[in-house]
Design an enzyme around this catalytic site. Structure first.
Site, PDB file in Angstrom:
ATOM      1  N   GLU A 145       0.814  -1.294   0.026  1.00  0.00           N
ATOM      2  CA  GLU A 145       0.046   0.009  -0.090  1.00  0.00           C
ATOM      3  C   GLU A 145       0.912   1.191  -0.029  1.00  0.00           C
ATOM      4  OE1 GLU A 145      -3.860   1.618   2.803  1.00  0.00           O
ATOM      5  OE2 GLU A 145      -2.394  -0.169   3.588  1.00  0.00           O
ATOM      6  N   LYS A 152      -8.958   2.733  -2.773  1.00  0.00           N
ATOM      7  CA  LYS A 152      -9.318   2.181  -1.398  1.00  0.00           C
ATOM      8  C   LYS A 152     -10.885   2.571  -1.002  1.00  0.00           C
ATOM      9  CE  LYS A 152      -7.306   1.316   3.249  1.00  0.00           C
ATOM     10  NZ  LYS A 152      -6.043   1.841   4.000  1.00  0.00           N
ATOM     11  N   CYS A 209      -5.807  -3.312   1.835  1.00  0.00           N
ATOM     12  CA  CYS A 209      -5.412  -3.286   3.413  1.00  0.00           C
ATOM     13  C   CYS A 209      -6.928  -3.260   4.005  1.00  0.00           C
ATOM     14  CB  CYS A 209      -4.809  -2.019   4.024  1.00  0.00           C
ATOM     15  SG  CYS A 209      -3.897  -2.326   5.456  1.00  0.00           S
TER      16      CYS A 209
END
Length: 563
Positions: free
Chosen positions: A43, A126, A166
């Site tokens: 990330e 994300k 994540c």
């Protein structure tokens, strides 16, 4: 034929865009040479995690995209390789913030780009933005709103890769929608800070996503230290039944290659599986890596430690030598009139065992000068902690003087038990640039000392800490015959109360109900409350529990609430 997915478990540096791009390009060439078709980077790999308020600067976000474009150009010749690169991106359809004005939320995405043969083929934002513990992502990012699945053609078959970042994989909806969009495999890129037990926690959470979706999962994780947080790597892959099929080593850079193959019995997932280390080993390596990266990434030539002959400074010295090597570490013993002979004898012995430069500066004469200067103003008042603190402040001044002259950073030696209760001196033993064991309680200090004496993970020598340092009753040695337990509860009791009140938000009544003495609970809770002003002025230190005195702990100095 099996498709190969590689994980570039790299140690990136926040803000070093050119250096981070170079690491990704090097990993891409190494992966391509091993026949990898998909390479995952962690990330926000291009800028490092976490860049904090750099994300509020449009020029920084633009420079990150330029660096990703550079990676694409430099890997254009790697035929058939798809590279997933984490980066920030401006959110579409939003205006840039006004020049010279602070904004609460910048129009920015925590994103990833898929590169293939010089082109950016897909981009994903994300969707779940964490805002707990050390995470503050809603300050910087707006969420994405759609899944991303990209196709990889290999050996006559099209493989569909579902991309998650994540926190997305800790929630059911993003993974479910990615699977519904046709993903064969879940590819998760991550920057998930270490704390004790977090590795097992991650694998359990990802197993839930696998069992929920019926898809195998590859988890790419960052490694390295960044200010107070540490990332341990330990990237892994799970097969469609949730079993660990591959795992990278912890606390080391690595290129993990995972093979996925379709056979008569279904899809198999395989790769090398690094063994799971002990809790003590994990904690030791986290402290060593956090120290090494803070010192080296910030350009310090080495470290200075005030060595007292006590257990805390001994542990910090052992960590520093494992992190930096003996030639980059200097120990300074500063005996006062109250320092026991065995303290400087043990300090000399430990310095000799580890091979570091060792100096002694007697502070007795300096202490007498301070007392003489203050005597007219203190007239009629008995000696108390004021005189004790003067000794600690003299030592802090001397260490900072050496730091200024030689450029080495001062590593402070206070532990979490001391930080909680204020059993430390502002501008004294708290003076320094980096607090190595700031999040390590006293009971863990002893456990780590025992573990390190029995293990030598970096080849610096066994038994670095003399046994007497470990077994002596702890003392600040600032007055005659002083012992920590003169004024504090036993450390096993104190640390249990700190864990419950500070780390887990239990109320004093709940802690007493668990069987801890009411007087000890009241004392420890009161000390935690009244010493917030000290902790606000403490140096940054390594986070190794799920709640540390740092980004995890944000209480007002001025506070009359008594829960």
């Amino acid at each position: 034929m099996a498709i190969k997915i590689g994980v570039a478990q790299c140690n990136f540096v926040v803000g070093d865009l050119a250096g981070n791009a170079r690491r990704i390009v090097d990993a891409a060439h190494a992966a391509h040479a091993q026949g990898v078709q998909v390479l995952l980077t962690p990330e926000l790999a291009i800028c490092g995690y976490a860049a904090e308020d750099l994300f509020l600067r449009p020029a920084f976000v633009d420079a990150c995209d330029d660096a990703v474009q550079s990676v694409a150009a430099q890997t254009a010749g790697l035929k058939g390789l798809h590279i997933v690169v984490g980066q920030p991106l401006p959110a579409p359809g939003t205006a840039a913030p006004s020049v010279g004005r602070s904004v609460g939320r910048t129009p920015c995405l925590n994103a990833a780009s898929v590169l293939c043969e010089g082109r950016i083929t897909h981009r994903y934002a994300k969707r779940e933005l964490p805002n707990y513990q050390v995470f503050d992502e809603r300050r910087y990012f707006v969420p994405g709103d759609r899944p991303c699945v990209f196709e990889v053609a290999h050996a006559g078959r099209t493989h569909r890769m579902g991309l998650l970042i994540c926190e997305d994989a800790w929630h059911t909806r993003p993974a479910a929608e990615t699977a519904d969009a046709g993903a064969d495999v879940l590819c998760v890129i991550n920057a998930s800070p270490f704390h004790i037990g977090k590795g097992d926690e991650r694998e359990r959470a990802m197993r839930e996503r696998v069992l929920q979706t019926g898809r195998p999962l590859v988890y790419a994780h960052l490694v390295g230290g960044q200010d107070e947080i540490v990332f341990e790597g330990r990237s892994f892959a799970l097969d469609a039944r949730g079993a660990v099929a591959a795992r990278a080593p912890s606390f080391a850079e690595d290129l993990l290659v995972v093979e996925l193959d379709d056979g008569p019995g279904g899809r198999t997932v395989r790769g090398s599986i690094a063994p799971e280390p002990s809790t003590e080993s994990d904690l030791w390596h986290a402290l060593v890596l956090g120290t090494r990266d803070y010192v080296r990434k910030n350009g310090f030539p080495g470290a200075i430690i005030g060595l007292s002959g006590g257990i805390d400074s001994a542990l910090v010295l052992a960590i520093a030598v494992d992190a930096l090597g003996p030639d980059a570490v200097r120990a300074v013993m500063m005996p006062s009139p109250y320092t026991a002979d065995i303290s400087w004898l043990d300090a000399r012995e430990m310095a000799a065992r580890l091979g570091v430069r060792y100096d002694e500066i007697a502070i007795g004469p300096i202490f007498e000068r301070f007392l003489a200067a203050l005597d007219p103003l203190f007239e009629g008042r008995p000696a108390d902690t004021t005189e004790e603190n003067l000794q600690a402040r003299i030592r802090g001044t001397l260490l900072m003087g050496l730091s200024n002259k030689f450029g080495h950073i001062v590593l402070t030696t206070g532990n979490k038990s001391e930080m909680a209760t204020g059993y430390c001196t502002l501008y004294g033993d708290m003076a320094g640039g980096f607090a190595v064991i700031k999040d390590v309680t006293k009971t863990w200090v002893w456990r780590l000392a025992r573990w390190r004496n029995a293990n030598d993970p970096f080849g610096r020598g066994r038994d670095p800490i003399p046994e007497r340092i470990i077994t002596r009753p702890p003392s600040a040695e600032l007055r005659p015959d002083q012992k920590d337990q003169d004024t504090l509860p036993p450390y096993d009791v104190l640390d249990a109360i700190v864990e419950r009140y500070m780390e887990n938000d239990h109320s004093p009544a709940e802690i007493v109900a668990e069987g801890y003495p009411a007087a000890a609970v009241e004392q420890v809770v009161r000390l935690i409350r009244v010493n917030e002003y000290k902790r606000r002025q403490a140096p940054v230190g390594i986070r190794v529990t799920h709640r540390s005195f740092g980004k995890d702990w944000r209480y007002p100095n001025t506070n009359r609430w008594r829960g």
